[in-house]
Scaffold this motif. Structure first.
Motif, PDB file in Angstrom:
ATOM      1  N   ILE A  30       0.785  -1.268   0.044  1.00  0.00           N
ATOM      2  CA  ILE A  30      -0.135  -0.019   0.071  1.00  0.00           C
ATOM      3  C   ILE A  30       0.899   1.320   0.019  1.00  0.00           C
ATOM      4  N   LEU A  31       2.162   1.259   0.662  1.00  0.00           N
ATOM      5  CA  LEU A  31       2.959   2.391   0.731  1.00  0.00           C
ATOM      6  C   LEU A  31       3.450   2.538  -0.662  1.00  0.00           C
ATOM      7  N   ALA A  32       3.826   1.600  -1.310  1.00  0.00           N
ATOM      8  CA  ALA A  32       4.303   1.474  -2.841  1.00  0.00           C
ATOM      9  C   ALA A  32       3.246   2.077  -3.565  1.00  0.00           C
ATOM     10  N   GLN A  33       2.034   1.494  -3.580  1.00  0.00           N
ATOM     11  CA  GLN A  33       0.912   2.320  -4.490  1.00  0.00           C
ATOM     12  C   GLN A  33       0.786   3.674  -3.891  1.00  0.00           C
ATOM     13  N   LEU A  34       0.706   4.183  -2.768  1.00  0.00           N
ATOM     14  CA  LEU A  34       0.673   5.490  -2.541  1.00  0.00           C
ATOM     15  C   LEU A  34       1.803   6.497  -3.051  1.00  0.00           C
ATOM     16  N   ALA A  35       3.076   6.069  -2.801  1.00  0.00           N
ATOM     17  CA  ALA A  35       4.139   6.833  -3.537  1.00  0.00           C
ATOM     18  C   ALA A  35       3.981   6.877  -5.024  1.00  0.00           C
ATOM     19  N   VAL A  80      14.031  -2.670   3.378  1.00  0.00           N
ATOM     20  CA  VAL A  80      12.794  -2.450   2.453  1.00  0.00           C
ATOM     21  C   VAL A  80      11.465  -1.834   3.181  1.00  0.00           C
ATOM     22  N   PHE A  81      11.214  -2.688   4.145  1.00  0.00           N
ATOM     23  CA  PHE A  81      10.241  -2.538   5.097  1.00  0.00           C
ATOM     24  C   PHE A  81      10.204  -1.054   5.401  1.00  0.00           C
ATOM     25  N   PHE A  82      11.114  -0.394   6.081  1.00  0.00           N
ATOM     26  CA  PHE A  82      11.153   0.789   6.561  1.00  0.00           C
ATOM     27  C   PHE A  82      11.366   1.978   5.558  1.00  0.00           C
ATOM     28  N   SER A  83      11.931   1.729   4.336  1.00  0.00           N
ATOM     29  CA  SER A  83      11.650   2.393   3.121  1.00  0.00           C
ATOM     30  C   SER A  83      10.485   2.722   2.449  1.00  0.00           C
ATOM     31  N   GLY A  84       9.405   2.073   2.912  1.00  0.00           N
ATOM     32  CA  GLY A  84       7.946   2.167   2.562  1.00  0.00           C
ATOM     33  C   GLY A  84       7.633   3.838   2.720  1.00  0.00           C
ATOM     34  N   PHE A  85       7.805   4.416   4.154  1.00  0.00           N
ATOM     35  CA  PHE A  85       7.396   5.641   4.519  1.00  0.00           C
ATOM     36  C   PHE A  85       8.490   6.728   3.646  1.00  0.00           C
ATOM     37  N   ALA A  86       9.671   6.181   3.731  1.00  0.00           N
ATOM     38  CA  ALA A  86      10.637   7.263   3.054  1.00  0.00           C
ATOM     39  C   ALA A  86      10.229   7.172   1.436  1.00  0.00           C
ATOM     40  N   ASN A  87       9.788   6.465   0.754  1.00  0.00           N
ATOM     41  CA  ASN A  87       9.439   6.586  -0.580  1.00  0.00           C
ATOM     42  C   ASN A  87       8.126   7.403  -0.678  1.00  0.00           C
ATOM     43  N   VAL A  88       7.146   7.328   0.209  1.00  0.00           N
ATOM     44  CA  VAL A  88       5.881   8.044   0.129  1.00  0.00           C
ATOM     45  C   VAL A  88       6.522   9.664   0.546  1.00  0.00           C
ATOM     46  N   ILE A  89       7.196   9.697   1.541  1.00  0.00           N
ATOM     47  CA  ILE A  89       7.676  11.387   2.017  1.00  0.00           C
ATOM     48  C   ILE A  89       8.576  11.665   0.760  1.00  0.00           C
ATOM     49  N   ASN A  90       9.437  11.093   0.105  1.00  0.00           N
ATOM     50  CA  ASN A  90      10.237  11.573  -1.091  1.00  0.00           C
ATOM     51  C   ASN A  90       9.330  11.895  -2.188  1.00  0.00           C
TER      52      ASN A  90
END
Length: 249
Positions: A30-35, A80-90
Motif C-alpha cells: 500500500i505504501l508503494a501504491q501511495l508513493a 525495504v520495510f522501513f523504506s516504505g514511508f521514506a518513498n512516500v515522503i520523497n
C-alpha cells in the motif's frame, strides 16, 4: 473492507485516499501504491493541487503494518520495510503540486511523517499525534527529518522520547504541524475544499517555484532516508526489539 489507494480529479483538484482496515496501518504494497500514485497524479497537467487523506472517520494513520514488522528476519528485508514511508515522503517532497493534508483523527509513527510532509495540513481536534517507535526498541528515524523540518528539533525530540503519549491536536498546531484545526470532520472538509479551490486560482508556475523554495535543503533525502531505513532495519533485529515484539504476536 479491502485495503486500497485511489484517486479522483475534479475541477483541477486531485484527491488521493489510502485505507487499510487495521486503523489505516500501512503494509509495504500500500505504501508503494501511495508513493506511485502521488508521483503519477502530481505530474498530471490538469491537476493544480492535491488533497491527501485516508478512509474512515477515526484514525488517519496508525503507522506501518505491525504484522509485517514482526515478520522481519534479516537486515535487507528490514531496510525495504522501513523504506516504505521514506518513498512516500520523497514522492511528496518531489511532487510539483502543493499537497494539502486532511487529518481526521489520531496519527501515529509514519502517519505523523506523512502529515509533516504535506505542504499545508488541516485537521480535526481529534487528530492527536504520537511517535511510538521507541516503545518497540527502534526509533522514528525515517520520518524524523520531515517532522523536524515542520515542527523543529525540540518538538520532534519531545514526542520521539515520550513514546507513550498522544499529544493533542492543539499542541501539534502550536508546533506548526497543523495550519488549522476544526471541531468536526464536516467543518474540516468544508474548509479543505474551499482552500483547495482558492489555491486553484493561483499561478501554477508560481506555486511550483514556491514549493522548490519550501523544500530547499532536502535534495539529499533520497540517500538520507534510505540510510535511516537501514538503521531501523538493523535495530528491529536486536534482541531487545525481538523480545518486545513477541508480546504483540
Amino acid at each position: 473492507m479491502e485495503a486500497y489507494v485511489k484517486h479522483s480529479i475534479e475541477n483541477n483538484i486531485a484527491t488521493i485516499e489510502f485505507f487499510h482496515p487495521e486503523q489505516n496501518s500501512l503494509p509495504g504494497n500500500i505504501l508503494a501504491q501511495l508513493a506511485n500514485t502521488i508521483t503519477e497524479v502530481g505530474n498530471k497537467e490538469e491537476v493544480k493541487v492535491i488533497v491527501l487523506q485516508s478512509g474512515g472517520d477515526r484514525t488517519f494513520c496508525a503507522g506501518a503494518s505491525f504484522k509485517e514488522l514482526i515478520a522481519i528476519n534479516d537486515a535487507a528485508t528490514g531496510k525495504v520495510f522501513f523504506s516504505g514511508f521514506a518513498n512516500v515522503i520523497n514522492a511528496m517532497r518531489k511532487c510539483p503540486k502543493f499537497i494539502i493534508g486532511r487529518i481526521q483523527g489520531k496519527t501515529v509513527g509514519g502517519g505523523v511523517g506523512i502529515a509533516a510532509a504535506t505542504d499545508y495540513c488541516m485537521a480535526t481536534k481529534f487528530a492527536a499525534v504520537k511517535l511510538s517507535e521507541l516503545n518497540v526498541g527502534i526509533g522514528p528515524f525515517v520520518v524524523s527529518p520531515a517532522i523536524e523540518r515542520k515542527m523543529g528539533v525540540s518538538a520532534m525530540s519531545q514526542i520521539a522520547i515520550d513514546a507513550n503519549t498522544f499529544y493533542e491536536a492543539s499542541w501539534a498546531k502550536d508546533k506548526g504541524l497543523y495550519a488549522s484545526i476544526y471541531e468536526s470532520i464536516e467543518a474540516m472538509d468544508e474548509a479543505v475544499l474551499a482552500f483547495a479551490k482558492h489555491l486553484c486560482t493561483y499561478n501554477p508556475e508560481a506555486m511550483l517555484e514556491m514549493k522548490k523554495v519550501f523544500w530547499r535543503g532536502t535534495d539529499d533525502w533520497d540517500t538520507l532516508l534510505a540510510e535511516r531505513a537501514a538503521i531501523s532495519g538493523r535495530l528491529v533485529l536486536s534482541d531487545f526489539t525481538k523480545e518486545t515484539l513477541k508480546k504483540f504476536k
